[in-house]
Design a protein around this motif. Structure first.
Motif, PDB file in Angstrom:
ATOM      1  N   SER B  50      36.263  37.411   2.508  1.00 30.50           N
ATOM      2  CA  SER B  50      35.503  37.508   1.249  1.00 30.50           C
ATOM      3  C   SER B  50      34.511  38.658   1.273  1.00 30.50           C
ATOM      4  CB  SER B  50      34.723  36.208   1.011  1.00 30.50           C
ATOM      5  OG  SER B  50      33.707  36.072   2.002  1.00 30.50           O
ATOM      6  N   GLY B  51      34.232  39.186   2.458  1.00 32.72           N
ATOM      7  CA  GLY B  51      33.222  40.237   2.561  1.00 32.72           C
ATOM      8  C   GLY B  51      31.847  39.705   2.905  1.00 32.72           C
ATOM      9  N   VAL B  52      31.662  38.376   2.843  1.00 30.96           N
ATOM     10  CA  VAL B  52      30.387  37.796   3.261  1.00 30.96           C
ATOM     11  C   VAL B  52      30.412  37.674   4.783  1.00 30.96           C
ATOM     12  CG1 VAL B  52      28.897  35.748   3.167  1.00 30.96           C
ATOM     13  CG2 VAL B  52      30.103  36.503   1.107  1.00 30.96           C
ATOM     14  N   ARG B  53      29.361  38.186   5.438  1.00 30.03           N
ATOM     15  CA  ARG B  53      29.332  38.111   6.897  1.00 30.03           C
ATOM     16  C   ARG B  53      29.001  36.688   7.339  1.00 30.03           C
ATOM     17  NH1 ARG B  53      25.307  41.391  11.090  1.00 30.03           N
ATOM     18  NH2 ARG B  53      26.302  40.611  12.987  1.00 30.03           N
ATOM     19  N   HIS B  54      29.822  36.165   8.229  1.00 27.71           N
ATOM     20  CA  HIS B  54      29.564  34.833   8.778  1.00 27.71           C
ATOM     21  C   HIS B  54      29.258  34.966  10.263  1.00 27.71           C
ATOM     22  CE1 HIS B  54      30.594  30.963  10.671  1.00 27.71           C
ATOM     23  NE2 HIS B  54      30.112  30.451   9.562  1.00 27.71           N
ATOM     24  N   VAL B  55      28.153  34.384  10.690  1.00 27.31           N
ATOM     25  CA  VAL B  55      27.795  34.398  12.105  1.00 27.31           C
ATOM     26  C   VAL B  55      28.155  33.036  12.681  1.00 27.31           C
ATOM     27  CG1 VAL B  55      25.954  34.715  13.790  1.00 27.31           C
ATOM     28  CG2 VAL B  55      25.937  36.048  11.658  1.00 27.31           C
ATOM     29  N   LEU B  56      29.155  33.025  13.542  1.00 25.63           N
ATOM     30  CA  LEU B  56      29.634  31.779  14.149  1.00 25.63           C
ATOM     31  C   LEU B  56      28.812  31.494  15.397  1.00 25.63           C
ATOM     32  CD1 LEU B  56      31.799  29.502  14.341  1.00 25.63           C
ATOM     33  CD2 LEU B  56      33.132  31.079  15.747  1.00 25.63           C
ATOM     34  N   THR B  57      27.904  30.527  15.280  1.00 24.34           N
ATOM     35  CA  THR B  57      27.112  30.141  16.452  1.00 24.34           C
ATOM     36  C   THR B  57      27.924  29.146  17.278  1.00 24.34           C
ATOM     37  OG1 THR B  57      26.082  28.389  15.166  1.00 24.34           O
ATOM     38  CG2 THR B  57      24.918  30.513  15.255  1.00 24.34           C
ATOM     39  N   ARG B  58      27.347  28.673  18.376  1.00 24.21           N
ATOM     40  CA  ARG B  58      28.073  27.715  19.200  1.00 24.21           C
ATOM     41  C   ARG B  58      27.540  26.300  19.039  1.00 24.21           C
ATOM     42  NH1 ARG B  58      30.507  31.923  18.803  1.00 24.21           N
ATOM     43  NH2 ARG B  58      31.902  32.739  20.428  1.00 24.21           N
ATOM     44  N   HIS B  59      26.606  26.128  18.136  1.00 20.88           N
ATOM     45  CA  HIS B  59      26.057  24.810  17.818  1.00 20.88           C
ATOM     46  C   HIS B  59      25.397  24.938  16.454  1.00 20.88           C
ATOM     47  CE1 HIS B  59      23.622  21.155  18.048  1.00 20.88           C
ATOM     48  NE2 HIS B  59      24.235  20.805  19.163  1.00 20.88           N
ATOM     49  N   GLU B  60      25.504  23.906  15.620  1.00 20.66           N
ATOM     50  CA  GLU B  60      24.923  23.988  14.283  1.00 20.66           C
ATOM     51  C   GLU B  60      23.410  24.165  14.331  1.00 20.66           C
ATOM     52  OE1 GLU B  60      27.153  21.700  15.171  1.00 20.66           O
ATOM     53  OE2 GLU B  60      28.779  21.674  13.685  1.00 20.66           O
ATOM     54  N   GLN B  61      22.754  23.575  15.345  1.00 19.73           N
ATOM     55  CA  GLN B  61      21.292  23.721  15.422  1.00 19.73           C
ATOM     56  C   GLN B  61      20.925  25.203  15.543  1.00 19.73           C
ATOM     57  OE1 GLN B  61      19.250  21.982  18.796  1.00 19.73           O
ATOM     58  NE2 GLN B  61      17.248  22.528  17.963  1.00 19.73           N
ATOM     59  N   ALA B  62      21.729  25.939  16.324  1.00 16.95           N
ATOM     60  CA  ALA B  62      21.456  27.368  16.483  1.00 16.95           C
ATOM     61  C   ALA B  62      21.703  28.106  15.175  1.00 16.95           C
ATOM     62  CB  ALA B  62      22.327  27.944  17.595  1.00 16.95           C
ATOM     63  N   ALA B  63      22.690  27.666  14.404  1.00 12.60           N
ATOM     64  CA  ALA B  63      22.975  28.325  13.120  1.00 12.60           C
ATOM     65  C   ALA B  63      21.764  28.227  12.207  1.00 12.60           C
ATOM     66  CB  ALA B  63      24.195  27.693  12.457  1.00 12.60           C
ATOM     67  N   ILE B  64      21.167  27.054  12.167  1.00  6.48           N
ATOM     68  CA  ILE B  64      20.051  26.903  11.220  1.00  6.48           C
ATOM     69  C   ILE B  64      18.785  27.598  11.744  1.00  6.48           C
ATOM     70  CG2 ILE B  64      19.392  24.561  12.005  1.00  6.48           C
ATOM     71  CD1 ILE B  64      18.805  24.056   8.926  1.00  6.48           C
ATOM     72  N   HIS B  65      18.559  27.571  13.048  1.00  2.20           N
ATOM     73  CA  HIS B  65      17.396  28.320  13.557  1.00  2.20           C
ATOM     74  C   HIS B  65      17.606  29.832  13.366  1.00  2.20           C
ATOM     75  CE1 HIS B  65      15.515  24.768  14.904  1.00  2.20           C
ATOM     76  NE2 HIS B  65      16.164  24.611  16.045  1.00  2.20           N
ATOM     77  N   ALA B  66      18.857  30.272  13.496  1.00  7.13           N
ATOM     78  CA  ALA B  66      19.133  31.687  13.252  1.00  7.13           C
ATOM     79  C   ALA B  66      18.840  32.032  11.790  1.00  7.13           C
ATOM     80  CB  ALA B  66      20.585  32.016  13.599  1.00  7.13           C
ATOM     81  N   ALA B  67      19.236  31.129  10.885  1.00 10.96           N
ATOM     82  CA  ALA B  67      18.957  31.358   9.462  1.00 10.96           C
ATOM     83  C   ALA B  67      17.446  31.395   9.215  1.00 10.96           C
ATOM     84  CB  ALA B  67      19.613  30.279   8.613  1.00 10.96           C
ATOM     85  N   GLU B  68      16.698  30.561   9.950  1.00  4.47           N
ATOM     86  CA  GLU B  68      15.235  30.588   9.829  1.00  4.47           C
ATOM     87  C   GLU B  68      14.673  31.925  10.318  1.00  4.47           C
ATOM     88  OE1 GLU B  68      12.801  26.856  10.631  1.00  4.47           O
ATOM     89  OE2 GLU B  68      14.474  26.600  12.008  1.00  4.47           O
ATOM     90  N   GLY B  69      15.187  32.386  11.450  1.00  2.90           N
ATOM     91  CA  GLY B  69      14.722  33.667  11.993  1.00  2.90           C
ATOM     92  C   GLY B  69      15.022  34.804  11.030  1.00  2.90           C
ATOM     93  N   TYR B  70      16.214  34.743  10.444  1.00  4.10           N
ATOM     94  CA  TYR B  70      16.626  35.742   9.446  1.00  4.10           C
ATOM     95  C   TYR B  70      15.659  35.715   8.260  1.00  4.10           C
ATOM     96  CZ  TYR B  70      19.647  37.776   5.806  1.00  4.10           C
ATOM     97  OH  TYR B  70      20.163  38.536   4.790  1.00  4.10           O
ATOM     98  N   ALA B  71      15.380  34.506   7.771  1.00  4.19           N
ATOM     99  CA  ALA B  71      14.508  34.363   6.596  1.00  4.19           C
ATOM    100  C   ALA B  71      13.089  34.821   6.913  1.00  4.19           C
ATOM    101  CB  ALA B  71      14.510  32.907   6.118  1.00  4.19           C
ATOM    102  N   ARG B  72      12.606  34.447   8.078  1.00  2.20           N
ATOM    103  CA  ARG B  72      11.208  34.769   8.391  1.00  2.20           C
ATOM    104  C   ARG B  72      11.028  36.248   8.707  1.00  2.20           C
ATOM    105  NH1 ARG B  72       8.603  30.090  12.036  1.00  2.20           N
ATOM    106  NH2 ARG B  72       6.902  31.612  12.001  1.00  2.20           N
ATOM    107  N   ALA B  73      12.051  36.899   9.255  1.00  2.00           N
ATOM    108  CA  ALA B  73      11.928  38.331   9.545  1.00  2.00           C
ATOM    109  C   ALA B  73      12.084  39.179   8.287  1.00  2.00           C
ATOM    110  CB  ALA B  73      12.965  38.743  10.586  1.00  2.00           C
ATOM    111  N   THR B  74      12.903  38.702   7.334  1.00  2.00           N
ATOM    112  CA  THR B  74      13.223  39.548   6.174  1.00  2.00           C
ATOM    113  C   THR B  74      12.511  39.122   4.895  1.00  2.00           C
ATOM    114  OG1 THR B  74      15.086  38.147   5.512  1.00  2.00           O
ATOM    115  CG2 THR B  74      15.570  39.967   7.038  1.00  2.00           C
ATOM    116  N   GLY B  75      12.100  37.862   4.801  1.00  2.00           N
ATOM    117  CA  GLY B  75      11.550  37.349   3.551  1.00  2.00           C
ATOM    118  C   GLY B  75      12.625  36.871   2.583  1.00  2.00           C
ATOM    119  N   ARG B  76      13.902  37.052   2.961  1.00  2.00           N
ATOM    120  CA  ARG B  76      14.978  36.562   2.100  1.00  2.00           C
ATOM    121  C   ARG B  76      15.333  35.119   2.479  1.00  2.00           C
ATOM    122  NH1 ARG B  76      17.041  41.935   3.219  1.00  2.00           N
ATOM    123  NH2 ARG B  76      18.660  41.172   4.606  1.00  2.00           N
ATOM    124  N   THR B  77      16.052  34.454   1.589  1.00  2.00           N
ATOM    125  CA  THR B  77      16.452  33.072   1.858  1.00  2.00           C
ATOM    126  C   THR B  77      17.602  33.051   2.861  1.00  2.00           C
ATOM    127  OG1 THR B  77      15.731  32.409  -0.332  1.00  2.00           O
ATOM    128  CG2 THR B  77      17.292  30.944   0.766  1.00  2.00           C
TER     129      THR B  77
END
Lengths: 83, 571
Positions: B50-77
């Motif tokens: 689809s062109g949307v980048r997907h980051v495949l983590t090795r545990h769902e907890q890491a996926a959501i903390h990664a999304a938090e890090g992304y949001a907090r570093a960039t200001g985006r959701t």
């Protein structure tokens, strides 16, 4: 002290879960509660009575107002607000 | 994506799952973090190519903390995808973390097919019920047509007002249903959030209080960071000469080397900040929530001050501390008003002098002897010097987190990312991955404890595979250091389960294909850190530090901020 909260809420499946959570999280027991279909479709009128102090009642109102599906909250014990 | 154009209405038909991806793209979402599974298969099918980048983590907890890090570093959701059941429950810690620290996230979970909901079907949990207390809002999709609207509302709610996590639960049959894409999206928003403008009368009261004050203090927090109000804060402090102290979440919002900055306040705050908050006559609490780690014993918190509270969340006003003047609005707008139309500059020269004396009397310090083991504070101080505070630093939770707050002198907002409210061990490493993905040009360092790192170290595979060049600096003291510190201080030194072993982190890193380094001496530390920072790919560095070091100052639990323990501990 007895406080009655009069709420108008969107009648979504998770609404009451969230509203109840505001009370249960603080260990409050509900003395009485009524839910009626509201004036508009998908809206309910709710009345909830609990025992708590006035400071707690104020905080509860703010926490209830914060819920997206809560349209309005009134403190039914406050006669000045009664319509 | 399967699409058919309807000739009569010119409306495209597609699966609910395709609508999800289509809407994400419309909203400008280019990166999602997640993990596939049965109930979310249709959405992963729509995601494919689809062109949307997907980051495949090795545990769902890491996926959501990664999304938090992304949001907090960039200001985006940040955006997260996970399947039903265990996929969803593995997200709960991250959802709670984002809720406590007001991080904008949209979490999309798969759900069992609608007819099976409520039947204890395979991989079914009531994720809406489980997460209700820790989400800003949640939806369960009932039809495919409503998916674009739900997503638009979700991003709107997550990012407007006080940010927070919003969950959308999508049953598998809804995601598989083919129907016309709604003609006009958003159809009508059911939920529109607005934030009030700063009230002119209250602003005038605040100006008046400032003009009258002799000992004013700014107490700033995460709201200044998420509200993008750092520049206005600096201008306001500069114009009025009011000293500034910060919460853990506010670090980076005010320049650490500014003469008005007193550092962090609260349990592990500086002497100057804690004395200032105790003795000020006007406390300007901007974008903060009076957390118990900040206030210490509540009855004795800032006892002499008139209190002004500005926050975007009305439910924070008066929640913990009764305030004299409150203003519910965007802190940036309030500060803009106060900068454009400033109050009469308070006569607080003597107070600034007093505050400076406190800062000089007991600055944050440590002693690194040449011939002794590495001090953890030295490692973090070295990081500050080697990067000139130009890195994004994430932390795990514990002693190393407090030392990072003390000695990594973050000078820009969104460059110090730590789990403040929930205190989640395992947060920092995946958060660093997300921050790096959001800020590919930045140097991103995770300062970790040896125990915290072991909570999510499976993500070494994610950074190896994606060549995500984060630097993990393990402050390895072979203990759950903060637990041990409390046991030493408050539990008669009975070290119950706080000594914890770890693997050979260098070999572990290498096994995943990540560069591993170790430093155990003063001479090693500088050389190894330089090598790690210069390495273009991911690195793990095992800094073997002295195990007995503790975090000071400390306000013991139940004590007032003025009763802080400066060094060592004698009951």
């Amino acid at each position: 002290m007895e406080h009655t909260f009069l709420l108008t809420v969107n009648n979504h499946p998770a609404t009451f879960l969230r509203v109840m959570g505001v009370y249960s999280r603080r260990g409050l027991l509900i003395d009485s509660m009524t839910i009626n279909r509201g004036a508009a479709p998908d809206v309910s009128d709710v009345s909830i009575t609990v025992q708590c102090d006035s400071r707690m009642a104020e905080n509860l109102i703010k926490q209830l107002e914060k819920q997206m599906d809560v349209i309005q909250v009134r403190n039914g014990s406050d006669k000045s607000l009664a319509s | 994506m399967e699409m058919q154009v309807q000739s009569d209405e010119q409306r495209v038909t597609m699966r609910g799952a395709d609508m999800v991806i289509h809407t994400l793209k419309q909203l400008g979402v280019d990166t999602v973090f997640g993990y596939p599974g049965g109930a979310i298969l249709p959405i992963y099918d729509a995601l494919y190519q689809s062109g949307v980048r997907h980051v495949l983590t090795r545990h769902e907890q890491a996926a959501i903390h990664a999304a938090e890090g992304y949001a907090r570093a960039t200001g985006r959701t940040g955006t997260v995808l996970a399947t039903s059941g265990p996929g969803a429950t593995n997200l709960v810690t991250g959802i709670a973390d984002a809720y406590m620290d007001s991080v904008p996230l949209v979490v999309i979970t798969g759900q069992v097919a609608s007819p099976l909901i409520g039947t204890d079907a395979f991989q079914e949990v009531d994720v809406i019920g489980i997460t209700a207390p820790v989400t800003k809002y949640s939806f369960q999709a009932r039809t495919a047509e409503e998916l674009p609207r739900l997503l638009m509302e979700a991003y709107h709610i997550a990012s407007t007002g006080r940010p927070g996590p919003v969950l959308i639960d999508i049953p598998k049959d809804i995601a598989s249903t083919v129907c016309p894409y709604p003609a006009a999206v958003p159809v009508e928003r059911h939920i529109e959030l607005t934030v009030p403008e700063p009230d002119a009368e209250q602003l005038e009261q605040i100006r008046h209080l400032i003009a009258q004050s002799r000992r004013p203090l700014l107490y700033i927090g995460g709201g200044v960071v998420s509200g993008e109000a750092s520049e206005e804060l600096r201008q306001f402090a500069q114009a009025t000469g009011i000293p500034v102290c910060s919460t853990l979440m506010g670090l980076g919002a005010f320049p650490p080397d500014h003469p008005l900055f007193l550092g962090m306040l609260g349990m592990h705050g500086t002497y100057a900040a804690n004395m200032a908050v105790t003795h000020c006559d006007l406390l300007l609490a901007f974008g903060v929530r009076f957390d118990d780690r900040v206030t210490g014993k509540l009855e004795r918190f800032s006892p002499q001050s008139t209190k002004v509270h500005i926050d975007i969340d009305p439910s924070e006003i008066g929640k913990i501390v009764s305030v004299d003047v409150s203003l519910v609005c965007d802190v940036k707008k309030a500060l803009q008003e106060l900068v454009v139309q400033p109050p009469v500059t308070p006569d607080c020269g003597e107070w600034r002098q007093q505050v400076r004396e406190w800062a000089q009397e007991y600055p944050l310090s440590f002693t690194q002897e040449q011939d002794r083991g590495l001090k953890p504070q030295f490692v973090i101080d070295l990081l500050t010097r080697m990067t000139d505070s130009n890195a994004i630093v994430t932390t795990e939770v514990g002693q190393h987190q407090m030392w990072s707050a003390h000695f990594y002198r973050a000078k820009e907002p969104r460059t110090f990312i730590t789990s403040g409210g929930l205190g989640t061990m395992g947060f920092g490493f995946p958060a660093a991955m997300g921050a790096q993905i959001g800020k590919p040009e930045s140097t991103v360092v995770c300062v970790a404890g040896d125990a915290s790192f072991q909570m999510n170290l499976q993500e070494l595979q994610t950074i190896a595979e994606g060549n995500i060049p984060i630097k993990v600096f393990i402050i390895n003291n072979r203990f759950l250091g903060m637990v041990r510190q409390w046991q030493e201080m408050f539990y008669e030194n009975r070290l119950s389960e706080s000594q914890i072993s770890g693997p050979d982190f260098v070999k572990v890193a290498e096994a995943f294909g990540v560069k591993g380094l170790r430093a155990a001496t003063l001479a090693d530390a500088g050389r190894v850190m330089q090598e790690a920072l210069a390495h273009p790919g991911p690195v793990v560095v095992d800094f073997m530090v002295e195990e007995s070091e503790n975090v000071f100052p400390m306000v013991p639990p139940g004590k007032a901020n003025s009763e802080l323990v400066l060094k060592g501990w004698e009951e």
